[in-house]
Write a protein that holds these residues in place. Structure first.
Motif, PDB file in Angstrom:
ATOM      1  N   ALA A  59      93.854   0.256  32.361  1.00 17.99           N
ATOM      2  CA  ALA A  59      93.202  -0.991  32.158  1.00 17.99           C
ATOM      3  C   ALA A  59      91.815  -0.898  32.981  1.00 17.99           C
ATOM      4  O   ALA A  59      91.803  -0.547  34.179  1.00 17.99           O
ATOM      5  CB  ALA A  59      93.567  -2.296  31.991  1.00 17.99           C
ATOM      6  N   ARG A  60      90.626  -1.242  32.208  1.00 17.56           N
ATOM      7  CA  ARG A  60      89.452  -1.165  32.974  1.00 17.56           C
ATOM      8  C   ARG A  60      88.586  -2.602  32.374  1.00 17.56           C
ATOM      9  O   ARG A  60      88.081  -2.281  31.266  1.00 17.56           O
ATOM     10  CB  ARG A  60      88.848   0.031  33.028  1.00 17.56           C
ATOM     11  N   GLY A  61      88.765  -3.575  33.113  1.00 22.77           N
ATOM     12  CA  GLY A  61      88.305  -4.739  32.628  1.00 22.77           C
ATOM     13  C   GLY A  61      88.836  -5.094  31.321  1.00 22.77           C
ATOM     14  O   GLY A  61      90.036  -5.243  31.656  1.00 22.77           O
ATOM     15  N   THR A  62      88.425  -5.693  30.310  1.00 22.33           N
ATOM     16  CA  THR A  62      89.216  -5.973  29.316  1.00 22.33           C
ATOM     17  C   THR A  62      89.303  -4.808  28.341  1.00 22.33           C
ATOM     18  O   THR A  62      89.744  -4.963  26.863  1.00 22.33           O
ATOM     19  CB  THR A  62      88.464  -7.333  28.474  1.00 22.33           C
ATOM     20  N   SER A  63      89.457  -3.507  28.678  1.00 22.66           N
ATOM     21  CA  SER A  63      89.664  -2.318  27.945  1.00 22.66           C
ATOM     22  C   SER A  63      90.723  -1.818  28.462  1.00 22.66           C
ATOM     23  O   SER A  63      90.881  -1.968  29.823  1.00 22.66           O
ATOM     24  CB  SER A  63      88.275  -1.317  28.029  1.00 22.66           C
ATOM     25  N   ALA A  64      91.613  -1.187  27.563  1.00 23.44           N
ATOM     26  CA  ALA A  64      92.978  -0.643  27.966  1.00 23.44           C
ATOM     27  C   ALA A  64      93.079   0.390  26.744  1.00 23.44           C
ATOM     28  O   ALA A  64      93.069   0.182  25.784  1.00 23.44           O
ATOM     29  CB  ALA A  64      93.854  -1.608  27.752  1.00 23.44           C
ATOM     30  N   HIS A  65      93.984   1.309  27.313  1.00 26.79           N
ATOM     31  CA  HIS A  65      94.852   2.507  26.337  1.00 26.79           C
ATOM     32  C   HIS A  65      96.262   2.510  26.819  1.00 26.79           C
ATOM     33  O   HIS A  65      96.555   2.667  27.984  1.00 26.79           O
ATOM     34  CB  HIS A  65      94.007   3.869  26.606  1.00 26.79           C
ATOM     35  N   ALA A  89      96.872   4.223  21.852  1.00 26.57           N
ATOM     36  CA  ALA A  89      96.348   2.988  21.381  1.00 26.57           C
ATOM     37  C   ALA A  89      95.154   2.711  22.155  1.00 26.57           C
ATOM     38  O   ALA A  89      95.703   2.371  23.379  1.00 26.57           O
ATOM     39  CB  ALA A  89      97.519   2.020  21.107  1.00 26.57           C
ATOM     40  N   LEU A  90      94.058   2.394  21.763  1.00 25.31           N
ATOM     41  CA  LEU A  90      92.923   2.030  22.512  1.00 25.31           C
ATOM     42  C   LEU A  90      92.081   0.735  22.126  1.00 25.31           C
ATOM     43  O   LEU A  90      91.851   0.679  20.943  1.00 25.31           O
ATOM     44  CB  LEU A  90      92.045   3.492  22.539  1.00 25.31           C
ATOM     45  N   VAL A  91      92.001   0.037  23.019  1.00 28.51           N
ATOM     46  CA  VAL A  91      91.078  -1.125  22.926  1.00 28.51           C
ATOM     47  C   VAL A  91      89.878  -1.236  23.905  1.00 28.51           C
ATOM     48  O   VAL A  91      90.265  -0.972  24.972  1.00 28.51           O
ATOM     49  CB  VAL A  91      91.831  -2.578  23.003  1.00 28.51           C
ATOM     50  N   ARG A  92      88.754  -1.177  23.572  1.00 33.55           N
ATOM     51  CA  ARG A  92      87.848  -1.319  24.514  1.00 33.55           C
ATOM     52  C   ARG A  92      86.617  -2.417  24.055  1.00 33.55           C
ATOM     53  O   ARG A  92      86.388  -2.435  22.965  1.00 33.55           O
ATOM     54  CB  ARG A  92      87.129   0.015  24.650  1.00 33.55           C
ATOM     55  N   SER A  93      85.938  -2.919  25.145  1.00 32.74           N
ATOM     56  CA  SER A  93      84.983  -4.176  25.003  1.00 32.74           C
ATOM     57  C   SER A  93      83.910  -3.953  26.102  1.00 32.74           C
ATOM     58  O   SER A  93      84.545  -3.796  27.143  1.00 32.74           O
ATOM     59  CB  SER A  93      85.721  -5.186  24.829  1.00 32.74           C
ATOM     60  N   ASP A  94      82.789  -4.159  25.719  1.00 37.02           N
ATOM     61  CA  ASP A  94      81.633  -4.216  26.644  1.00 37.02           C
ATOM     62  C   ASP A  94      81.112  -5.692  26.723  1.00 37.02           C
ATOM     63  O   ASP A  94      79.953  -5.840  27.361  1.00 37.02           O
ATOM     64  CB  ASP A  94      80.665  -3.141  26.367  1.00 37.02           C
ATOM     65  N   GLY A  95      81.712  -6.712  25.933  1.00 35.35           N
ATOM     66  CA  GLY A  95      81.326  -7.970  26.090  1.00 35.35           C
ATOM     67  C   GLY A  95      80.222  -8.377  24.678  1.00 35.35           C
ATOM     68  O   GLY A  95      80.402  -9.572  24.312  1.00 35.35           O
ATOM     69  N   GLY A  96      79.595  -7.203  24.218  1.00 35.88           N
ATOM     70  CA  GLY A  96      78.915  -7.414  22.831  1.00 35.88           C
ATOM     71  C   GLY A  96      79.731  -6.908  21.677  1.00 35.88           C
ATOM     72  O   GLY A  96      79.657  -7.550  20.600  1.00 35.88           O
ATOM     73  N   ARG A  97      80.234  -5.680  21.930  1.00 31.91           N
ATOM     74  CA  ARG A  97      81.102  -5.040  20.930  1.00 31.91           C
ATOM     75  C   ARG A  97      82.341  -4.888  21.435  1.00 31.91           C
ATOM     76  O   ARG A  97      82.794  -4.774  22.546  1.00 31.91           O
ATOM     77  CB  ARG A  97      80.672  -3.788  20.553  1.00 31.91           C
ATOM     78  N   VAL A  98      83.433  -4.795  20.329  1.00 36.61           N
ATOM     79  CA  VAL A  98      84.834  -4.600  20.726  1.00 36.61           C
ATOM     80  C   VAL A  98      85.168  -3.534  19.532  1.00 36.61           C
ATOM     81  O   VAL A  98      84.782  -3.483  18.365  1.00 36.61           O
ATOM     82  CB  VAL A  98      85.575  -5.825  20.310  1.00 36.61           C
TER      83      VAL A  98
END
Length: 571
Positions: A59-65, A89-98
């Motif tokens: 996990a890195r911030g609110t991103s995770a794989h 399975a990968l979820v990633r977010s930069d605050g503006g896009r998910v």
């Protein structure tokens, strides 16, 4: 492996807090997983939770794989960055896009739902139903479960939930609150190849793919069978200097039975001088309802494959307890069994429909008109039957059937399947039909590269259908089919037919395993395959229809209790 739960919201009305995510994580974590705190990260109007034993998950911030990458992907957490290779399975977010990403093969399932106030994503359908605080039952999923043992190409148990396709990106624009799904269609374009040259090129691609995975940063183990796939992976890993612990599981009686997975796997591990454990997976003495509940709690009802987990998932729970972070699996897509017709190709990979074994009127009554084959999975003009068969294997069996089996194991360990890497599957899609059928090219490669140890003729666990005919499970099936939940799922006439079948079914107190083992040692495998090919589609028995109905019934009550727990907590 853990499960991942991601949520973001448009404003205060849909806001969730850390306690909400932890409550859902507690609900979906199996009761036999203890001592592994959840990892929760809260951001601006979003939150991420990794449940249970996080193993090799990152996990890195609110991103995770979850799973494992092939190679190094330093920008994996940034939406819009290159799609990694591997099985994950990968979820990633930069605050503006998910952004949600699935791997090339679709080896892990990501589910998602967009409402007016929230975007939710998880590897667990149970988590999404709980966060929505209610179940909107999907009749199409039930129809597919009855006919094929899975939820079908795209459906979830709740009609609002969607499955992320394989090799896909799903982008949420948080300003517009819209989704953009980007997928790549599967294309099989066989080209002429010399058999020897094909095998040489495939061997090089496979070796490079396996060696790109880093199995030293966490404690990875290799389940070893007596077949081709895991044996080949092990040989490549040892050649590259990686010596993973190995294990096989099954019945106690299998360990000393020549020709058995357990017997052969131990000889392979000994050849390489590796630590090898044999784990017992004997049926639990717990009541069937308790075993089924453990299975459904872990799997989320994505498969009917209960038989490998009749120990109540104790063996998989022991991996997390012993510090094993992940397992290296031999899942692959090198080709499938010989088939003769379009229907046989479809049913051979698990795309059996109610109309394949029922009248049109009966199928419509059970499915309420909801079961349809997506256009992308239909046979194409000019497409050979073997090419269609293997396109369906890549487009359905791997991302739906095999991924569902990974869902069962997900609460306990990470999973990596290096033979499902992008380069490997892309090359397979160019191979001639005859080199894919029965995995012809790969089988020859594995035989030439492996140690001088015979191949197994049978598995180490029990026969897949024996348990249905045991007295405890027959009794449980009858009780479940008489429940009020089944009344809502099936017409009364169908429930009566299933109960009549169970009443006529006799107990099978002893297994025919010894007889099967003797036959398999004297009948060539090629003969068995030829007979199966001539037999055509294998359709579900009444016993399996009863099992699938009972599993669905119990799963519905589990999902409803998940939703109720969250509603009660909100009050």
């Amino acid at each position: 492996m853990s499960n991942v739960i991601f949520a973001c919201w448009r404003g205060p009305q849909g806001a969730l807090n850390e306690g909400d995510l932890r409550r859902v994580a507690d609900r979906i974590t199996p009761s036999n997983v203890t001592g592994h705190p959840h990892r929760v990260v809260m951001g601006t109007q979003e939150g991420l939770c990794l449940t249970g034993p996080v193993g090799a998950a990152t996990a890195r911030g609110t991103s995770a794989h979850l799973g494992a990458f092939a190679g190094s992907w330093p920008a994996w957490h940034e939406p819009g960055s290159p799609m990694p290779d591997g099985t994950f399975a990968l979820v990633r977010s930069d605050g503006g896009r998910v952004e949600l990403c699935s791997d090339f093969a679709g080896s892990r399932t990501l589910w998602y739902v967009l409402t007016e106030t929230r975007f939710l994503a998880s590897t667990s359908q149970r988590a999404l139903v709980a966060l929505m605080e209610g179940l909107e039952f999907n009749r199409a999923a039930f129809a597919w479960f009855l006919s094929s043992s899975t939820l079908g190409p795209s459906d979830g148990w709740d009609r609002r939930i969607h499955r992320l396709p394989q090799d896909a990106r799903l982008v949420l624009d948080r300003q517009r609150w819209t989704l953009d799904l980007r997928t790549t269609p599967i294309e099989f374009n066989p080209r002429p190849m010399n058999a020897a040259a094909c095998r040489e090129e495939l061997l090089g691609i496979m070796r490079a793919a396996i060696q790109r995975f880093d199995f030293t940063s966490a404690r990875w183990a290799l389940p070893l069978s007596g077949g081709y796939d895991s044996r080949f992976i092990l040989g490549v890993l040892v050649e590259a200097g990686t010596r993973p612990p190995t294990m096989t599981w099954g019945l106690a009686s299998s360990l000393h039975q020549p020709g058995n997975d357990a017997f052969i796997a131990r000889r392979i591990a000994s050849h390489y001088g590796l630590t090898h454990d044999y784990l017992l997976s004997e049926r639990s003495e717990d009541p069937p309802a308790a075993v089924v509940d453990q299975f459904l709690a872990a799997s989320g009802g994505a498969t009917d494959q209960l038989f490998p987990y009749l120990d109540g998932l104790r063996m998989w729970a022991s991996f997390a307890a012993s510090g094993i972070s992940g397992v290296i699996r031999g899942d692959e897509g090198f080709g499938w069994i010989p088939v003769r017709t379009v229907q046989h190709a479809r049913t051979s990979v698990g795309l059996t429909m109610l109309g394949d074994f029922l009248t049109e009127a009966e199928a419509e009554e059970l499915a309420d008109g909801a079961q349809r084959l997506p256009e992308a999975l239909e046979h194409r003009v000019g497409e050979s039957i073997p090419a269609y068969r293997d396109r369906l294997y890549h487009g359905h069996r791997i991302p739906v059937g095999l991924a569902a089996l990974n869902d069962v194991k997900a609460p306990f360990v990470e999973i990596a399947s290096p033979l499902l890497s992008r380069e490997v599957l892309s090359f397979v899609r160019q191979m001639p039909d005859d080199l894919r059928t029965s995995k012809a090219a790969f089988s020859q490669i594995a035989r030439a590269a492996g140690p001088p140890v015979p191949y197994a003729t049978m598995g180490a666990d029990d026969d897949r259908s024996d348990f249905i005919h045991s007295e405890p499970y027959l009794r449980w099936l009858r009780e479940e089919l008489e429940s009020g939940t089944v009344e809502a799922l099936l017409p009364a006439s169908w429930r009566a037919r299933l109960l009549d079948h169970l009443s006529e079914t006799s107990f099978a107190p002893t297994s025919s395993r010894t007889v099967r083992a003797a036959l398999k040692r004297v009948i060539p495998t090629a003969w068995i395959r030829a007979v199966k090919a001539r037999m055509g589609p294998e359709l579900p028995s009444w016993g399996f229809l009863a099992l699938r109905t009972a599993l669905a019934s119990r799963l519905v009550r589990l999902l409803e209790s998940d939703a109720k727990a969250m509603r009660d907590a909100a009050r």
